[in-house]
Design a protein around this motif. Structure first.
Motif, short mmCIF file in Angstrom:
data_model
loop_
_atom_site.label_atom_id
_atom_site.label_comp_id
_atom_site.label_asym_id
_atom_site.label_seq_id
_atom_site.Cartn_x
_atom_site.Cartn_y
_atom_site.Cartn_z
N VAL A 115 0.77 -1.18 -0.02
CA VAL A 115 -0.03 -0.11 -0.12
C VAL A 115 0.85 1.26 0.00
CG1 VAL A 115 -1.73 1.20 1.21
CG2 VAL A 115 -1.96 -1.21 1.08
N SER A 116 1.86 1.03 0.92
CA SER A 116 2.99 2.28 0.85
C SER A 116 3.61 2.59 -0.59
CB SER A 116 4.00 1.99 1.88
OG SER A 116 4.87 3.24 1.66
N GLN A 117 3.75 1.49 -1.30
CA GLN A 117 4.52 1.73 -2.60
C GLN A 117 3.43 2.12 -3.55
OE1 GLN A 117 7.82 1.69 -3.33
NE2 GLN A 117 8.10 1.49 -1.19
N PHE A 118 2.06 1.72 -3.35
CA PHE A 118 1.07 2.35 -4.40
C PHE A 118 0.90 3.83 -4.20
CE2 PHE A 118 -3.33 3.49 -4.78
CZ PHE A 118 -3.75 2.68 -5.86
N LEU A 119 1.12 4.18 -3.09
CA LEU A 119 0.81 5.65 -2.76
C LEU A 119 2.13 6.37 -3.27
CD1 LEU A 119 -0.85 5.70 0.71
CD2 LEU A 119 -1.88 5.89 -1.53
N ALA A 120 3.38 5.85 -2.77
CA ALA A 120 4.65 6.44 -3.17
C ALA A 120 4.69 6.57 -4.78
CB ALA A 120 5.73 5.82 -2.65
N SER A 121 4.07 5.62 -5.56
CA SER A 121 4.32 5.77 -6.90
C SER A 121 3.24 6.55 -7.85
CB SER A 121 4.14 4.24 -7.59
OG SER A 121 5.10 3.38 -6.98
N ASP A 122 2.33 7.19 -6.76
CA ASP A 122 1.32 7.97 -7.56
C ASP A 122 0.46 7.40 -8.39
OD1 ASP A 122 2.59 10.28 -5.98
OD2 ASP A 122 3.75 11.02 -7.80
N ILE A 123 0.24 6.13 -8.14
CA ILE A 123 -0.72 5.49 -9.05
C ILE A 123 -2.08 6.01 -8.81
CG2 ILE A 123 -1.83 3.27 -9.41
CD1 ILE A 123 0.93 2.14 -8.64
N HIS A 124 -2.49 6.43 -7.50
CA HIS A 124 -3.66 6.95 -7.12
C HIS A 124 -4.17 8.44 -7.59
CE1 HIS A 124 -0.85 8.69 -4.20
NE2 HIS A 124 -1.69 9.45 -3.85
N LEU A 125 -3.15 8.94 -8.29
CA LEU A 125 -3.08 10.29 -8.70
C LEU A 125 -3.37 10.24 -10.34
CD1 LEU A 125 -0.64 12.16 -6.88
CD2 LEU A 125 -2.67 12.13 -6.11
N THR A 126 -3.61 9.05 -11.06
CA THR A 126 -3.65 9.22 -12.55
C THR A 126 -5.10 9.66 -12.67
OG1 THR A 126 -4.42 6.78 -12.40
CG2 THR A 126 -2.28 7.00 -12.82
#
Length: 212
Positions: A115-126
Protein backbone atom coordinates in the motif's frame (compact mmCIF):
# COMPACT_ATOMS: atom_id res chain seq x y z
CA UNK A 1 23.32 1.20 -3.01
CA UNK A 2 22.54 -2.56 -2.74
CA UNK A 3 23.04 -4.71 -5.80
CA UNK A 4 20.07 -5.31 -8.02
CA UNK A 5 18.16 -8.55 -7.66
CA UNK A 6 17.39 -8.60 -11.40
CA UNK A 7 19.84 -7.89 -14.20
CA UNK A 8 19.66 -4.88 -16.50
CA UNK A 9 18.44 -7.16 -19.29
CA UNK A 10 15.64 -8.50 -17.09
CA UNK A 11 14.61 -4.95 -16.20
CA UNK A 12 14.48 -4.12 -19.90
CA UNK A 13 12.30 -7.18 -20.57
CA UNK A 14 9.85 -6.04 -17.92
CA UNK A 15 9.81 -2.49 -19.29
CA UNK A 16 9.01 -3.81 -22.79
CA UNK A 17 6.23 -5.99 -21.35
CA UNK A 18 4.66 -2.99 -19.57
CA UNK A 19 4.78 -0.84 -22.71
CA UNK A 20 3.31 -3.61 -24.86
CA UNK A 21 0.47 -4.18 -22.40
CA UNK A 22 -0.34 -0.49 -22.08
CA UNK A 23 -0.67 -0.11 -25.86
CA UNK A 24 -4.17 -1.59 -25.63
CA UNK A 25 -5.43 0.08 -22.46
CA UNK A 26 -5.76 3.44 -20.77
CA UNK A 27 -4.69 1.75 -17.55
CA UNK A 28 -1.25 2.08 -15.99
CA UNK A 29 0.89 -0.80 -14.68
CA UNK A 30 3.60 -0.33 -12.06
CA UNK A 31 5.86 -3.12 -10.77
CA UNK A 32 7.71 -3.16 -7.44
CA UNK A 33 10.09 -5.85 -6.19
CA UNK A 34 11.04 -5.70 -2.50
CA UNK A 35 13.77 -7.80 -0.96
CA UNK A 36 11.99 -7.55 2.39
CA UNK A 37 9.16 -5.46 3.80
CA UNK A 38 10.66 -5.05 7.28
CA UNK A 39 13.89 -5.79 9.15
CA UNK A 40 11.83 -7.70 11.79
CA UNK A 41 14.32 -7.08 14.59
CA UNK A 42 11.80 -6.00 17.22
CA UNK A 43 9.14 -8.64 16.43
CA UNK A 44 11.82 -11.35 16.44
CA UNK A 45 13.31 -10.02 19.67
CA UNK A 46 9.86 -10.03 21.27
CA UNK A 47 9.23 -13.64 20.24
CA UNK A 48 12.67 -14.65 21.52
CA UNK A 49 12.04 -12.94 24.84
CA UNK A 50 8.70 -14.68 25.30
CA UNK A 51 10.28 -18.02 24.44
CA UNK A 52 13.13 -17.50 26.88
CA UNK A 53 10.76 -16.49 29.69
CA UNK A 54 8.76 -19.66 29.17
CA UNK A 55 11.96 -21.72 29.08
CA UNK A 56 13.17 -20.06 32.26
CA UNK A 57 9.90 -20.86 34.01
CA UNK A 58 10.19 -24.51 32.99
CA UNK A 59 13.82 -24.51 34.11
CA UNK A 60 12.87 -23.12 37.50
CA UNK A 61 10.27 -25.86 37.93
CA UNK A 62 12.82 -28.53 37.05
CA UNK A 63 15.37 -27.14 39.51
CA UNK A 64 12.76 -27.20 42.23
CA UNK A 65 11.70 -30.75 41.27
CA UNK A 66 15.32 -31.94 41.45
CA UNK A 67 15.90 -30.06 44.71
CA UNK A 68 18.65 -27.97 43.19
CA UNK A 69 19.05 -24.67 45.00
CA UNK A 70 20.20 -21.51 43.23
CA UNK A 71 20.36 -17.92 44.35
CA UNK A 72 17.83 -15.62 42.66
CA UNK A 73 20.58 -13.29 41.43
CA UNK A 74 22.30 -16.22 39.68
CA UNK A 75 19.08 -17.22 37.95
CA UNK A 76 18.44 -13.65 36.78
CA UNK A 77 22.04 -13.27 35.61
CA UNK A 78 21.81 -16.43 33.53
CA UNK A 79 18.54 -15.18 31.99
CA UNK A 80 20.07 -11.81 31.13
CA UNK A 81 23.17 -13.40 29.59
CA UNK A 82 21.08 -15.78 27.52
CA UNK A 83 18.84 -12.98 26.28
CA UNK A 84 21.83 -10.81 25.38
CA UNK A 85 23.37 -13.69 23.44
CA UNK A 86 20.11 -14.31 21.58
CA UNK A 87 19.74 -10.64 20.64
CA UNK A 88 23.35 -10.55 19.47
CA UNK A 89 22.57 -13.52 17.25
CA UNK A 90 19.75 -11.54 15.64
CA UNK A 91 22.14 -8.68 14.97
CA UNK A 92 24.88 -10.86 13.48
CA UNK A 93 22.52 -13.07 11.46
CA UNK A 94 19.57 -10.86 10.37
CA UNK A 95 18.28 -13.62 8.08
CA UNK A 96 17.13 -15.53 11.17
CA UNK A 97 14.67 -12.83 12.22
CA UNK A 98 11.90 -13.50 9.77
CA UNK A 99 11.77 -17.19 10.76
CA UNK A 100 10.86 -16.18 14.31
CA UNK A 101 7.94 -14.01 13.23
CA UNK A 102 4.42 -15.41 12.70
CA UNK A 103 3.34 -15.67 9.08
CA UNK A 104 0.34 -13.43 9.65
CA UNK A 105 2.58 -10.60 10.83
CA UNK A 106 4.92 -11.09 7.86
CA UNK A 107 1.97 -10.82 5.47
CA UNK A 108 0.61 -7.75 7.28
CA UNK A 109 3.98 -6.01 6.97
CA UNK A 110 4.23 -6.94 3.29
CA UNK A 111 0.68 -5.71 2.62
CA UNK A 112 1.46 -2.44 4.38
CA UNK A 113 4.54 -2.07 2.21
CA UNK A 114 2.48 -2.73 -0.93
CA UNK A 115 0.00 0.00 0.00
CA UNK A 116 2.87 2.35 0.80
CA UNK A 117 4.46 1.71 -2.60
CA UNK A 118 1.09 2.22 -4.29
CA UNK A 119 0.88 5.70 -2.79
CA UNK A 120 4.57 6.49 -3.30
CA UNK A 121 4.29 5.63 -7.00
CA UNK A 122 1.42 8.16 -7.42
CA UNK A 123 -0.82 5.47 -8.94
CA UNK A 124 -3.76 6.99 -7.08
CA UNK A 125 -3.17 10.31 -8.84
CA UNK A 126 -3.73 9.12 -12.41
CA UNK A 127 -6.49 10.97 -14.25
CA UNK A 128 -8.89 8.03 -14.66
CA UNK A 129 -7.86 6.17 -11.46
CA UNK A 130 -7.03 3.11 -13.57
CA UNK A 131 -3.60 2.16 -12.29
CA UNK A 132 -2.47 -1.15 -10.78
CA UNK A 133 0.57 -2.11 -8.73
CA UNK A 134 2.15 -5.55 -9.12
CA UNK A 135 4.01 -6.04 -5.84
CA UNK A 136 6.31 -8.88 -4.77
CA UNK A 137 8.22 -9.11 -1.49
CA UNK A 138 10.80 -11.88 -1.58
CA UNK A 139 11.56 -12.44 2.11
CA UNK A 140 7.89 -12.91 2.96
CA UNK A 141 7.12 -14.83 -0.25
CA UNK A 142 4.22 -12.46 -0.67
CA UNK A 143 2.66 -10.97 -3.79
CA UNK A 144 -0.27 -8.63 -4.23
CA UNK A 145 -2.06 -6.64 -6.90
CA UNK A 146 -3.22 -3.26 -5.60
CA UNK A 147 -5.76 -1.74 -7.99
CA UNK A 148 -6.99 1.85 -7.92
CA UNK A 149 -10.65 2.72 -7.32
CA UNK A 150 -11.61 2.90 -11.00
CA UNK A 151 -10.44 -0.67 -11.61
CA UNK A 152 -11.41 -2.24 -8.30
CA UNK A 153 -15.09 -1.55 -8.93
CA UNK A 154 -15.10 -3.45 -12.24
CA UNK A 155 -12.56 -6.27 -11.99
CA UNK A 156 -13.37 -9.06 -9.49
CA UNK A 157 -10.73 -9.93 -6.91
CA UNK A 158 -10.62 -13.54 -8.14
CA UNK A 159 -8.97 -12.40 -11.37
CA UNK A 160 -6.22 -10.63 -9.47
CA UNK A 161 -5.77 -13.68 -7.23
CA UNK A 162 -5.00 -15.77 -10.30
CA UNK A 163 -2.32 -13.31 -11.35
CA UNK A 164 -0.86 -13.25 -7.83
CA UNK A 165 -0.74 -17.06 -7.77
CA UNK A 166 1.23 -17.18 -11.00
CA UNK A 167 3.68 -14.53 -9.80
CA UNK A 168 4.30 -16.43 -6.56
CA UNK A 169 4.87 -19.72 -8.40
CA UNK A 170 7.42 -18.16 -10.72
CA UNK A 171 9.16 -16.44 -7.80
CA UNK A 172 9.37 -19.73 -5.86
CA UNK A 173 11.13 -21.27 -8.86
CA UNK A 174 13.53 -18.33 -9.14
CA UNK A 175 11.99 -17.00 -12.36
CA UNK A 176 11.28 -13.46 -11.19
CA UNK A 177 11.43 -11.76 -14.58
CA UNK A 178 9.22 -14.45 -16.15
CA UNK A 179 6.75 -14.04 -13.30
CA UNK A 180 6.50 -10.30 -13.72
CA UNK A 181 6.20 -10.58 -17.50
CA UNK A 182 3.34 -13.06 -17.19
CA UNK A 183 1.60 -10.95 -14.53
CA UNK A 184 1.99 -7.83 -16.67
CA UNK A 185 0.49 -9.50 -19.74
CA UNK A 186 -2.43 -10.90 -17.73
CA UNK A 187 -3.06 -7.55 -16.06
CA UNK A 188 -2.85 -5.75 -19.39
CA UNK A 189 -5.41 -8.12 -20.91
CA UNK A 190 -7.83 -7.47 -18.03
CA UNK A 191 -7.35 -3.73 -18.28
CA UNK A 192 -7.81 -3.77 -22.07
CA UNK A 193 -11.20 -5.46 -21.65
CA UNK A 194 -12.53 -2.94 -19.15
CA UNK A 195 -10.50 0.16 -20.03
CA UNK A 196 -9.53 0.14 -23.72
CA UNK A 197 -7.04 2.69 -24.92
CA UNK A 198 -8.46 6.12 -25.71
CA UNK A 199 -7.39 8.63 -28.31
CA UNK A 200 -4.57 10.89 -27.19
CA UNK A 201 -3.99 8.69 -24.16
CA UNK A 202 -1.03 9.92 -22.10
CA UNK A 203 1.42 7.64 -20.31
CA UNK A 204 1.30 9.03 -16.77
CA UNK A 205 3.68 6.67 -14.93
CA UNK A 206 7.14 5.24 -15.60
CA UNK A 207 7.21 1.90 -17.42
CA UNK A 208 9.69 0.07 -15.27
CA UNK A 209 10.17 -2.24 -12.33
CA UNK A 210 11.31 -0.60 -9.10
CA UNK A 211 13.54 -2.55 -6.71
CA UNK A 212 13.51 -1.58 -3.04
Amino acid sequence: MPARTLSIEEHERITRAIRASEENTSGEIVCVLARSSDDYFYPAAFMLTIGMLLSSFLGALLLRYWWIASDPWQFVLVQAAALAAALALLVVFPGLRIHLVPRRLRYLRAHRNAVSQFLASDIHLTKSRTGVLLFLSLAERYAEVVADAGIDARVPQERWNEIVGGLVRHAAAGRLADGFEEAIRASGALLAQEFPRKERDVNELDDRLVEI
